[in-house]
Write a protein that holds these residues in place. Structure first.
Motif, mmCIF file in Angstrom:
data_model
loop_
_atom_site.group_PDB
_atom_site.id
_atom_site.type_symbol
_atom_site.label_atom_id
_atom_site.label_comp_id
_atom_site.label_asym_id
_atom_site.label_seq_id
_atom_site.Cartn_x
_atom_site.Cartn_y
_atom_site.Cartn_z
ATOM 1 N N ILE A 245 0.853 -1.192 0.000
ATOM 2 C CA ILE A 245 0.000 0.000 0.000
ATOM 3 C C ILE A 245 0.884 1.235 0.000
ATOM 4 O O ILE A 245 1.738 1.400 0.871
ATOM 5 N N GLU B 291 -13.149 3.451 -0.599
ATOM 6 C CA GLU B 291 -13.174 4.381 0.542
ATOM 7 C C GLU B 291 -14.574 4.821 0.943
ATOM 8 O O GLU B 291 -14.746 5.551 1.914
ATOM 9 N N MET C 247 -16.630 2.545 -4.645
ATOM 10 C CA MET C 247 -15.236 2.888 -4.395
ATOM 11 C C MET C 247 -14.864 2.372 -2.998
ATOM 12 O O MET C 247 -15.677 2.428 -2.076
ATOM 13 N N ASN D 126 -11.911 3.042 -10.111
ATOM 14 C CA ASN D 126 -11.424 2.100 -9.097
ATOM 15 C C ASN D 126 -12.531 1.421 -8.304
ATOM 16 O O ASN D 126 -12.268 0.834 -7.260
ATOM 17 N N GLN E 106 0.107 5.268 -0.363
ATOM 18 C CA GLN E 106 -0.936 6.296 -0.425
ATOM 19 C C GLN E 106 -2.272 5.644 -0.776
ATOM 20 O O GLN E 106 -2.740 4.809 -0.027
ATOM 21 N N ASP E 107 -2.872 5.995 -1.903
ATOM 22 C CA ASP E 107 -4.155 5.413 -2.286
ATOM 23 C C ASP E 107 -4.025 4.174 -3.169
ATOM 24 O O ASP E 107 -5.026 3.546 -3.509
ATOM 25 N N ALA E 108 -2.812 3.820 -3.539
ATOM 26 C CA ALA E 108 -2.597 2.683 -4.436
ATOM 27 C C ALA E 108 -2.387 1.400 -3.640
ATOM 28 O O ALA E 108 -1.557 1.346 -2.740
#
Length: 184
Positions: free
Chosen positions: A18, A132, A130, A105, A20-22
């Motif tokens: 992981i 999040e 998503m 995503n 950041q957001d990836a």
């Protein structure tokens, strides 16, 4: 991520890196992870071919049960693999993307939840959001464990990063009102 914490606690190499957001999946990792859609559906169906692996009222929590939240696991009948609540109770996240050309995503979830009408709680139904997002009262996850791919290849049983990227490339006629996303 929950799966990496469980993997570390079990002395296993984590399945995800992981940054950041990836989130990237090392498909050969022995650690805990989300199942692919193919794995989830195989586990759900348990060698059956019908919409449900039994009578829905006996195997799944749905809106007809008039419950106000997810229920403790194993109160209904399991499937032939001994897995409880594969349908109903909570939708379960899978690793796969819904449709990267249209939804970026968004990840898939399967199985239906306690808020859903019985007609939408079936082994073949898929939805997505998503990762999040924090708005689904009937959304959870079930973990899988172990590698299902080849080292250095971002693909596994039922899932391929390359195929997802290729699907995001839309050429030719685009339906009215439809704006494809770009992953590259």
């Amino acid at each position: 991520m929950w799966c990496n914490v469980l993997s570390a606690a079990s002395g296993l190499a984590p399945a995800y890196s992981i940054k950041q957001d990836a989130v990237n999946w090392e498909v050969t990792s022995p650690g805990y992870r989300l199942p692919t859609e193919a794995e989830w559906e195989w586990a759900c169906r348990a060698n059956t071919t019908a919409a449900h692996y039994g009578e829905l009222e006996k195997i799944a929590w749905t809106s007809t049960d008039s419950v106000e939240s997810a229920q403790p696991v194993a109160q209904k009948t399991p499937n032939d693999f001994g897995l409880y609540d594969m349908l109903g109770n909570v939708w379960e996240w899978c690793w796969d993307y819904v449709d990267p050309a249209r939804y970026g995503n968004y990840r898939v979830f399967r199985g239906g939840g306690w808020l859903d009408k019985p007609w939408s709680v079936r082994a073949s139904v898929r939805r997505g959001s998503m990762p999040e997002a924090d708005f689904n009262d009937d959304l959870g996850f079930r973990v899988a464990r172990g590698g299902v791919g080849v080292a250095g290849v971002a693909a596994a049983q039922g899932w391929s990063h390359l195929v997802d990227v290729e699907r995001s490339r839309v050429s030719g006629f685009i339906p009215f009102g439809w704006t494809p996303l770009r992953l590259e």
